[in-house]
Design a protein around this motif. Structure first.
Motif, short mmCIF file in Angstrom:
data_model
loop_
_atom_site.label_atom_id
_atom_site.label_comp_id
_atom_site.label_asym_id
_atom_site.label_seq_id
_atom_site.Cartn_x
_atom_site.Cartn_y
_atom_site.Cartn_z
N ILE A 140 0.84 -1.20 0.00
CA ILE A 140 0.00 0.00 0.00
C ILE A 140 0.87 1.25 0.00
O ILE A 140 0.59 2.21 -0.72
N LYS A 141 1.94 1.25 0.79
CA LYS A 141 2.83 2.41 0.88
C LYS A 141 3.50 2.74 -0.45
O LYS A 141 3.93 3.87 -0.67
N ILE B 7 2.05 2.71 -3.38
CA ILE B 7 1.09 3.24 -4.34
C ILE B 7 0.84 4.71 -4.06
O ILE B 7 0.33 5.07 -2.99
N LYS C 43 -1.35 6.85 -5.09
CA LYS C 43 -2.75 7.24 -4.86
C LYS C 43 -3.25 6.84 -3.47
O LYS C 43 -4.35 7.22 -3.08
N LEU C 44 -2.47 6.07 -2.73
CA LEU C 44 -2.87 5.62 -1.39
C LEU C 44 -2.06 6.30 -0.28
O LEU C 44 -2.23 5.97 0.89
N GLN C 45 -1.26 7.26 -0.62
CA GLN C 45 -0.37 7.89 0.37
C GLN C 45 -1.08 8.66 1.46
O GLN C 45 -0.53 8.89 2.52
N ILE D 276 -4.10 7.84 2.89
CA ILE D 276 -5.08 7.10 3.71
C ILE D 276 -4.60 7.04 5.16
O ILE D 276 -3.40 7.10 5.44
N LEU E 44 -12.43 5.04 3.98
CA LEU E 44 -11.69 5.05 2.72
C LEU E 44 -12.58 5.67 1.65
O LEU E 44 -13.80 5.52 1.68
N GLU F 63 -9.94 4.61 -3.40
CA GLU F 63 -8.95 3.88 -2.59
C GLU F 63 -9.39 2.44 -2.39
O GLU F 63 -8.59 1.50 -2.51
N TRP F 64 -10.68 2.26 -2.08
CA TRP F 64 -11.25 0.92 -1.93
C TRP F 64 -11.02 0.10 -3.19
O TRP F 64 -10.53 -1.03 -3.15
N LEU G 122 -8.92 0.49 -5.63
CA LEU G 122 -7.50 0.24 -5.91
C LEU G 122 -6.97 -0.92 -5.05
O LEU G 122 -6.30 -1.82 -5.55
N ILE G 123 -7.29 -0.89 -3.77
CA ILE G 123 -6.85 -1.96 -2.87
C ILE G 123 -7.50 -3.29 -3.27
O ILE G 123 -6.84 -4.33 -3.29
#
Length: 136
Positions: free
Chosen positions: A101-102, A104, A106-108, A110, A123, A127-128, A130-131
């Motif tokens: 996750i770290k 990506i 676009k997730l920085q 969260i 979220l 974000e949901w 993407l994960i």
């Protein structure tokens, strides 16, 4: 619908325990952080939550659904904190680690990264999604 992430230590309550709770689900209790408790209060029946194994695994391992909206946490003697009920939807095909996750961009932002001790976090749909894609 809103999207959330719930953190639990797998030796205390794991996705396996959650699945064993069956269709009725289980109480998500014991939250004693005001920000996390406020997030529980924002949950609606039908909202989806990633189930995150903290401490040793540090990975998103499953999905649960809110089946009962907030009520006074029966484990709280002060009656200040709340609980919700959630039921297992499914275990993810592939766990998504915090390290993944770290990486990506676009997730920085969260809360899992920004507020690592927060146990209940919202979220964004993007974000949901993407994960979820990372888990396949």
């Amino acid at each position: 619908m809103k999207y959330w992430l719930l953190k639990s230590e797998p030796n205390v309550w794991s996705i396996i325990n959650q699945k064993k709770a069956g269709l009725k689900g289980a109480t998500w209790d014991g939250v004693r952080n005001y920000q996390a408790a406020n997030n529980l209060k924002k949950m609606n029946k039908g909202d989806l939550c990633f189930f995150y194994h903290s401490v040793s695994e540090r990975s998103i391992v499953g999905i649960v659904k809110v089946v009962k909206e907030f009520y006074i946490d029966p484990t709280d003697n002060t009656n200040k904190f709340v609980a919700v009920d959630v039921k297992a939807v499914r275990k993810l095909k592939k766990a998504v680690s915090l390290d993944q996750i770290k990486k990506i961009k676009k997730l920085q932002n969260i809360a899992l990264i920004k507020q690592s001790r927060l146990s209940v976090m919202e979220l964004k749909k993007v974000e949901w999604d993407l994960i979820l894609k990372m888990s396949k």
